[in-house]
Every structure is written in C-alpha cells, then in structure tokens.
Design a protein around this motif. Structure first.
Motif, PDB file in Angstrom:
ATOM      1  N   GLU B  57       0.837  -1.190   0.000  1.00  0.00           N
ATOM      2  CA  GLU B  57       0.000   0.000   0.000  1.00  0.00           C
ATOM      3  C   GLU B  57       0.879   1.249   0.000  1.00  0.00           C
ATOM      4  O   GLU B  57       1.917   1.314   0.675  1.00  0.00           O
ATOM      5  CB  GLU B  57      -0.887   0.003   1.253  1.00  0.00           C
ATOM      6  CG  GLU B  57      -2.043   0.966   1.184  1.00  0.00           C
ATOM      7  CD  GLU B  57      -3.014   0.744   2.337  1.00  0.00           C
ATOM      8  OE1 GLU B  57      -3.410  -0.404   2.583  1.00  0.00           O
ATOM      9  OE2 GLU B  57      -3.342   1.745   2.999  1.00  0.00           O
ATOM     10  N   ASP B  58       0.451   2.235  -0.769  1.00  0.00           N
ATOM     11  CA  ASP B  58       1.169   3.506  -0.820  1.00  0.00           C
ATOM     12  C   ASP B  58       0.130   4.595  -1.018  1.00  0.00           C
ATOM     13  O   ASP B  58      -0.310   4.844  -2.141  1.00  0.00           O
ATOM     14  CB  ASP B  58       2.189   3.513  -1.954  1.00  0.00           C
ATOM     15  CG  ASP B  58       3.023   4.787  -1.957  1.00  0.00           C
ATOM     16  OD1 ASP B  58       3.899   4.915  -2.836  1.00  0.00           O
ATOM     17  OD2 ASP B  58       2.808   5.664  -1.093  1.00  0.00           O
ATOM     18  N   GLY B  59      -0.287   5.209   0.098  1.00  0.00           N
ATOM     19  CA  GLY B  59      -1.313   6.239   0.011  1.00  0.00           C
ATOM     20  C   GLY B  59      -2.622   5.668  -0.511  1.00  0.00           C
ATOM     21  O   GLY B  59      -3.151   4.702   0.050  1.00  0.00           O
ATOM     22  N   ARG B  60      -3.123   6.203  -1.594  1.00  0.00           N
ATOM     23  CA  ARG B  60      -4.395   5.740  -2.153  1.00  0.00           C
ATOM     24  C   ARG B  60      -4.230   4.517  -3.041  1.00  0.00           C
ATOM     25  O   ARG B  60      -5.218   3.991  -3.557  1.00  0.00           O
ATOM     26  CB  ARG B  60      -5.041   6.876  -2.951  1.00  0.00           C
ATOM     27  CG  ARG B  60      -5.408   8.102  -2.132  1.00  0.00           C
ATOM     28  CD  ARG B  60      -6.135   9.146  -2.970  1.00  0.00           C
ATOM     29  NE  ARG B  60      -5.298   9.729  -4.017  1.00  0.00           N
ATOM     30  CZ  ARG B  60      -5.464   9.514  -5.315  1.00  0.00           C
ATOM     31  NH1 ARG B  60      -6.444   8.735  -5.750  1.00  0.00           N
ATOM     32  NH2 ARG B  60      -4.673  10.094  -6.195  1.00  0.00           N
ATOM     33  N   THR B  62      -2.958   0.575  -3.886  1.00  0.00           N
ATOM     34  CA  THR B  62      -2.630  -0.741  -3.344  1.00  0.00           C
ATOM     35  C   THR B  62      -2.332  -1.677  -4.503  1.00  0.00           C
ATOM     36  O   THR B  62      -3.128  -1.781  -5.440  1.00  0.00           O
ATOM     37  CB  THR B  62      -3.788  -1.327  -2.519  1.00  0.00           C
ATOM     38  OG1 THR B  62      -4.085  -0.445  -1.425  1.00  0.00           O
ATOM     39  CG2 THR B  62      -3.435  -2.698  -1.973  1.00  0.00           C
ATOM     40  N   ILE B  76      -7.001   1.872  -6.890  1.00  0.00           N
ATOM     41  CA  ILE B  76      -6.877   3.291  -6.591  1.00  0.00           C
ATOM     42  C   ILE B  76      -8.115   3.696  -5.812  1.00  0.00           C
ATOM     43  O   ILE B  76      -9.236   3.632  -6.335  1.00  0.00           O
ATOM     44  CB  ILE B  76      -6.760   4.150  -7.867  1.00  0.00           C
ATOM     45  CG1 ILE B  76      -5.651   3.625  -8.786  1.00  0.00           C
ATOM     46  CG2 ILE B  76      -6.482   5.606  -7.484  1.00  0.00           C
ATOM     47  CD1 ILE B  76      -5.599   4.327 -10.138  1.00  0.00           C
ATOM     48  N   ARG B  77      -7.910   4.107  -4.553  1.00  0.00           N
ATOM     49  CA  ARG B  77      -9.043   4.542  -3.730  1.00  0.00           C
ATOM     50  C   ARG B  77      -9.253   6.035  -3.908  1.00  0.00           C
ATOM     51  O   ARG B  77      -8.324   6.782  -4.223  1.00  0.00           O
ATOM     52  CB  ARG B  77      -8.760   4.247  -2.251  1.00  0.00           C
ATOM     53  CG  ARG B  77      -8.774   2.778  -1.888  1.00  0.00           C
ATOM     54  CD  ARG B  77      -8.582   2.627  -0.371  1.00  0.00           C
ATOM     55  NE  ARG B  77      -7.313   3.201   0.062  1.00  0.00           N
ATOM     56  CZ  ARG B  77      -6.153   2.595  -0.060  1.00  0.00           C
ATOM     57  NH1 ARG B  77      -6.083   1.403  -0.626  1.00  0.00           N
ATOM     58  NH2 ARG B  77      -5.039   3.174   0.378  1.00  0.00           N
ATOM     59  N   ASP B  78     -10.496   6.461  -3.675  1.00  0.00           N
ATOM     60  CA  ASP B  78     -10.828   7.888  -3.736  1.00  0.00           C
ATOM     61  C   ASP B  78     -10.213   8.512  -4.999  1.00  0.00           C
ATOM     62  O   ASP B  78      -9.444   9.481  -4.931  1.00  0.00           O
ATOM     63  CB  ASP B  78     -10.289   8.595  -2.483  1.00  0.00           C
ATOM     64  CG  ASP B  78     -10.739  10.041  -2.394  1.00  0.00           C
ATOM     65  OD1 ASP B  78     -10.034  10.842  -1.757  1.00  0.00           O
ATOM     66  OD2 ASP B  78     -11.799  10.377  -2.977  1.00  0.00           O
ATOM     67  N   SER B  79     -10.563   7.965  -6.140  1.00  0.00           N
ATOM     68  CA  SER B  79      -9.932   8.388  -7.389  1.00  0.00           C
ATOM     69  C   SER B  79     -10.179   9.875  -7.660  1.00  0.00           C
ATOM     70  O   SER B  79     -11.237  10.433  -7.322  1.00  0.00           O
ATOM     71  CB  SER B  79     -10.433   7.528  -8.554  1.00  0.00           C
ATOM     72  OG  SER B  79     -11.836   7.608  -8.653  1.00  0.00           O
ATOM     73  N   GLN B  80      -9.189  10.504  -8.262  1.00  0.00           N
ATOM     74  CA  GLN B  80      -9.213  11.917  -8.597  1.00  0.00           C
ATOM     75  C   GLN B  80      -9.068  12.097 -10.108  1.00  0.00           C
ATOM     76  O   GLN B  80      -8.474  11.245 -10.769  1.00  0.00           O
ATOM     77  CB  GLN B  80      -8.060  12.633  -7.893  1.00  0.00           C
ATOM     78  CG  GLN B  80      -8.030  12.453  -6.377  1.00  0.00           C
ATOM     79  CD  GLN B  80      -9.219  13.089  -5.722  1.00  0.00           C
ATOM     80  OE1 GLN B  80      -9.543  14.246  -5.984  1.00  0.00           O
ATOM     81  NE2 GLN B  80      -9.921  12.330  -4.870  1.00  0.00           N
ATOM     82  N   ASP B  83      -5.847  11.269 -11.629  1.00  0.00           N
ATOM     83  CA  ASP B  83      -5.472   9.869 -11.823  1.00  0.00           C
ATOM     84  C   ASP B  83      -5.756   9.402 -13.246  1.00  0.00           C
ATOM     85  O   ASP B  83      -5.408   8.274 -13.612  1.00  0.00           O
ATOM     86  CB  ASP B  83      -6.237   8.958 -10.845  1.00  0.00           C
ATOM     87  CG  ASP B  83      -5.879   9.215  -9.399  1.00  0.00           C
ATOM     88  OD1 ASP B  83      -6.778   9.107  -8.531  1.00  0.00           O
ATOM     89  OD2 ASP B  83      -4.699   9.544  -9.116  1.00  0.00           O
TER      90      ASP B  83
END
Lengths: 114, 112
Positions: B57-60, B62, B76-80, B83
């Motif tokens: 894991e590295d920030g958002r 995994t 990718i969590r909480d995608s922006q 991204d």
C-alpha cells in the motif's frame, strides 16, 4: 531529478531514409533501453545496453540498430525506414544497483514514416 | 498469447470511486512486479513496485500479486481526475539490469 531527454518529440521521415533517434540521460546510469509503443501492444523492447559499447537485442530488433559510444548517450538507428516503423519511440535508463528495478523514461519521439 | 495481458479499457469512473486494474501473466519466473503510470504525451513513470506475492500500500494505491494464479492488481481509492492516465503493469524476472515485459496498458478516465 533524473532526466532522460530525447532529441525530437515529433519526426516525419520518408520510406527508405536513414533515421537517428538520440537519447541522453544525466544520472550516470549503466543501463539504457529503447522501446516502441503502439496502441494495444504496450511497450516492446527493441534493444538495450548494459554498458558502453555493449548492446543486446530485445524482443523486436529487426530493422533497427543501436550505438552506445558514451555512457550517457544511446542512439537508435533505422537503417531504411519503413511505414511499419511509424510509432512512438521511448528511451529509458536505469541503474545497475540499488533501485535498479526502476526505469526512467524520456518523453518519447513520435515518428511518422510516409 | 501475449506474455502479459491487460484489458485496454477505457475505464471510466466518477471521482471518488475505487479503480480496479488487473494484469495476467504467463511467465512463472517473474518475481518483481511494477506498475507504471503514463500521462498523455509523456513517458511512463514508476508508480509502485512489489516483490513476490502479497499486498503493498502507498497512500491511495494498493498493489496485489497472486503468483499462484499469475494475477496482478492495482487499486486506486478515492480516485481523482488527476489519476486519469494509462496504467501499465510490468513484471520482471530480476531486479538488477532488469528487462521489463509490459502489458498493453489500461486507460483510466476519472470524471469530476
């Protein structure tokens, strides 16, 4: 910051011309690579070099040659350009120790052969 | 059959969603698994690196590797919107002087 520069961003050449693509890195990396990138095919390795004057064929070397006379510079040569060599060409470099798994890429040269 | 397979996408998601990207590979000798991100008109840049099986894991972000099924994933969590890019998996047999075998890449579009 590691910097890998490529001589041209866009290049248009005619069939049969000899084409030189130049790549320079400023991090004293031992390893240098040339890839081509085509839609749906990803990056395919053309040639790589582990040291000055050393070269090894990658997966698709046909129609290409390379030159590495200085550590920082790796040139890709298309002896007689053909339309099927129209592609994006990417150069990369990496160290031989430490975080050697990381390859640093240049911005690419989009070559069109007409 | 290609040595490394990726769904080309495009994968379009709303901002804040979880992005799930996958690769399958056939070479049992692969031990190092990299994910590169490539923005339009730029060269790829290393995003994450995993050795052997397991999660990282590295920030958002995994990365998961299942060597038994030869399956690599990136979440990718909480995608922006930032991204939005093409994501390339790149396994390798060794670390030093590595030759990478790239997948075809998956294009991701995160809509605001």
């Amino acid at each position: 910051d590691v910097k890998v520069t490529q001589s041209s961003r866009y290049l248009v050449k005619r069939t049969g011309e000899k084409v030189f693509l130049e790549c320079v890195q400023d991090m004293d990396h031992e390893n240098m690579f040339w890839y081509r990138q085509d839609p749906g095919l990803g990056l395919r390795l053309i040639y790589f070099s582990y040291d000055v004057k050393m070269k090894e064929k990658g997966d698709i070397p046909e129609g290409y040659s390379v030159s590495r006379e200085k550590k920082e510079r790796f040139s890709l040569i298309l002896e007689s350009a053909s339309t099927n060599q129209t592609s994006m060409y990417l150069c990369a470099s990496s160290a031989s120790s430490g975080s050697s798994y990381e390859q640093y890429f240049g911005p690419g040269t989009r070559l069109t052969v007409t | 059959q290609k040595e490394v397979e990726q769904d080309p996408g495009p994968l379009s998601v709303p901002e804040g969603a979880i992005v799930s990207l996958n690769c399958t590979y056939s070479n049992s000798a692969f031990q190092y698994f990299m994910w590169y991100r490539q923005y339009s008109r730029k060269g790829p840049e290393l995003l994450m690196y995993t050795y052997s099986s397991g999660n990282k894991e590295d920030g958002r972000f995994t990365a998961q590797v299942d060597k038994s099924s030869k399956y690599i994933s990136l979440f990718i969590r909480d995608s922006q919107p930032s991204d939005s890019a093409t994501y390339l998996c790149a396994p390798s047999e060794k670390a030093a002087g590595n030759k990478l075998t790239f997948g075809g890449g998956t294009r991701v579009l995160v809509k605001p």
